[in-house]
Design a protein around this motif. Sequence first.
Motif, PDB file in Angstrom:
ATOM      1  N   LYS A   1      14.939  -9.636  51.826  1.00 38.31           N
ATOM      2  CA  LYS A   1      16.020 -10.615  51.820  1.00 38.31           C
ATOM      3  C   LYS A   1      15.900 -11.335  53.366  1.00 38.31           C
ATOM      4  O   LYS A   1      15.288 -10.805  54.485  1.00 38.31           O
ATOM      5  CB  LYS A   1      17.173  -9.625  51.898  1.00 38.31           C
ATOM      6  CG  LYS A   1      17.934  -9.308  50.775  1.00 38.31           C
ATOM      7  CD  LYS A   1      19.007  -8.907  50.666  1.00 38.31           C
ATOM      8  CE  LYS A   1      20.159  -9.667  50.047  1.00 38.31           C
ATOM      9  NZ  LYS A   1      21.470  -8.970  49.905  1.00 38.31           N
ATOM     10  N   THR A   2      16.201 -12.669  53.525  1.00 36.60           N
ATOM     11  CA  THR A   2      16.178 -13.385  54.448  1.00 36.60           C
ATOM     12  C   THR A   2      17.664 -13.787  55.032  1.00 36.60           C
ATOM     13  O   THR A   2      18.083 -14.078  56.110  1.00 36.60           O
ATOM     14  CB  THR A   2      15.420 -14.685  54.500  1.00 36.60           C
ATOM     15  OG1 THR A   2      16.040 -15.342  53.398  1.00 36.60           O
ATOM     16  CG2 THR A   2      13.911 -14.342  54.457  1.00 36.60           C
TER      17      THR A   2
ATOM     18  N   LEU B   1      32.766 -10.642  58.363  1.00 32.86           N
ATOM     19  CA  LEU B   1      32.812 -11.138  59.915  1.00 32.86           C
ATOM     20  C   LEU B   1      31.544 -11.920  60.395  1.00 32.86           C
ATOM     21  O   LEU B   1      31.597 -12.699  61.166  1.00 32.86           O
ATOM     22  CB  LEU B   1      33.058 -10.168  60.859  1.00 32.86           C
ATOM     23  CG  LEU B   1      34.416  -9.439  60.739  1.00 32.86           C
ATOM     24  CD1 LEU B   1      34.380  -8.307  61.545  1.00 32.86           C
ATOM     25  CD2 LEU B   1      35.503 -10.410  60.776  1.00 32.86           C
ATOM     26  N   TYR B   2      30.283 -11.525  59.598  1.00 28.78           N
ATOM     27  CA  TYR B   2      29.043 -12.217  60.103  1.00 28.78           C
ATOM     28  C   TYR B   2      28.080 -12.417  59.226  1.00 28.78           C
ATOM     29  O   TYR B   2      28.205 -12.259  58.106  1.00 28.78           O
ATOM     30  CB  TYR B   2      28.535 -11.092  60.965  1.00 28.78           C
ATOM     31  CG  TYR B   2      29.027 -10.627  62.237  1.00 28.78           C
ATOM     32  CD1 TYR B   2      29.101 -11.150  63.418  1.00 28.78           C
ATOM     33  CD2 TYR B   2      29.887  -9.231  62.236  1.00 28.78           C
ATOM     34  CE1 TYR B   2      29.898 -10.770  64.703  1.00 28.78           C
ATOM     35  CE2 TYR B   2      30.663  -8.950  63.322  1.00 28.78           C
ATOM     36  CZ  TYR B   2      30.572  -9.586  64.569  1.00 28.78           C
ATOM     37  OH  TYR B   2      31.458  -9.175  65.435  1.00 28.78           O
ATOM     38  N   THR B   3      27.123 -13.502  59.532  1.00 28.24           N
ATOM     39  CA  THR B   3      25.990 -13.826  58.680  1.00 28.24           C
ATOM     40  C   THR B   3      24.677 -13.365  59.473  1.00 28.24           C
ATOM     41  O   THR B   3      24.646 -13.891  60.567  1.00 28.24           O
ATOM     42  CB  THR B   3      26.228 -15.255  58.462  1.00 28.24           C
ATOM     43  OG1 THR B   3      27.252 -15.815  57.852  1.00 28.24           O
ATOM     44  CG2 THR B   3      25.000 -15.728  57.596  1.00 28.24           C
ATOM     45  N   PHE B   4      24.155 -12.805  58.684  1.00 28.01           N
ATOM     46  CA  PHE B   4      22.562 -12.243  59.262  1.00 28.01           C
ATOM     47  C   PHE B   4      21.478 -12.933  58.584  1.00 28.01           C
ATOM     48  O   PHE B   4      21.503 -13.009  57.218  1.00 28.01           O
ATOM     49  CB  PHE B   4      22.563 -10.701  58.848  1.00 28.01           C
ATOM     50  CG  PHE B   4      23.421 -10.023  59.498  1.00 28.01           C
ATOM     51  CD1 PHE B   4      23.468  -9.422  60.779  1.00 28.01           C
ATOM     52  CD2 PHE B   4      24.900  -9.782  59.036  1.00 28.01           C
ATOM     53  CE1 PHE B   4      24.418  -8.474  61.373  1.00 28.01           C
ATOM     54  CE2 PHE B   4      25.606  -8.744  59.703  1.00 28.01           C
ATOM     55  CZ  PHE B   4      25.727  -8.170  60.787  1.00 28.01           C
ATOM     56  N   SER B   5      20.729 -13.707  59.354  1.00 27.83           N
ATOM     57  CA  SER B   5      19.543 -14.215  58.707  1.00 27.83           C
ATOM     58  C   SER B   5      18.290 -14.103  59.425  1.00 27.83           C
ATOM     59  O   SER B   5      18.243 -13.988  60.891  1.00 27.83           O
ATOM     60  CB  SER B   5      19.706 -15.674  58.373  1.00 27.83           C
ATOM     61  OG  SER B   5      20.294 -16.318  59.450  1.00 27.83           O
ATOM     62  N   VAL B   6      17.104 -13.848  58.904  1.00 25.99           N
ATOM     63  CA  VAL B   6      16.067 -13.772  59.464  1.00 25.99           C
ATOM     64  C   VAL B   6      15.414 -15.061  59.502  1.00 25.99           C
ATOM     65  O   VAL B   6      15.137 -15.875  58.304  1.00 25.99           O
ATOM     66  CB  VAL B   6      15.016 -12.727  58.922  1.00 25.99           C
ATOM     67  CG1 VAL B   6      13.497 -12.768  59.562  1.00 25.99           C
ATOM     68  CG2 VAL B   6      15.864 -11.359  58.855  1.00 25.99           C
TER      69      VAL B   6
END
Length: 118
Positions: free
Chosen positions: A46-47, A53-58
Amino acid sequence: MINYVEGQISILKKERERLYKREKMLEEKCKKIKEHLKESLEIIGKTKFETALYTFSVCQNGGTQPVKIDVDVKDIPEEYTIPQPPKPDIDAIRKTLLTNGTLTWAHLEEKGTNLRIR
């Protein structure tokens, strides 16, 4: 009275040092947690994911692609070194590797990734 104030100063200095050490420890802990989350996302393929509350991205790191020199600086041709003292000219090496693709003594490495939290 002076001894009392000097004692208070000494206590505050020790407390400042203790808090500084705690701050550095917590910063390192936060860094390790972020790295673990990034590695976990990469392992499962997953990227990006979102929470309330948050967005996580690699994301791939920006900038130029890193170059790894595989030999001693003395073995690099002079056109790829910066004189006084000899130092590899990473930009010239990168340009040659990107256009020509081959040098026996250097190669391009993969760009790293980072975790972005918004």
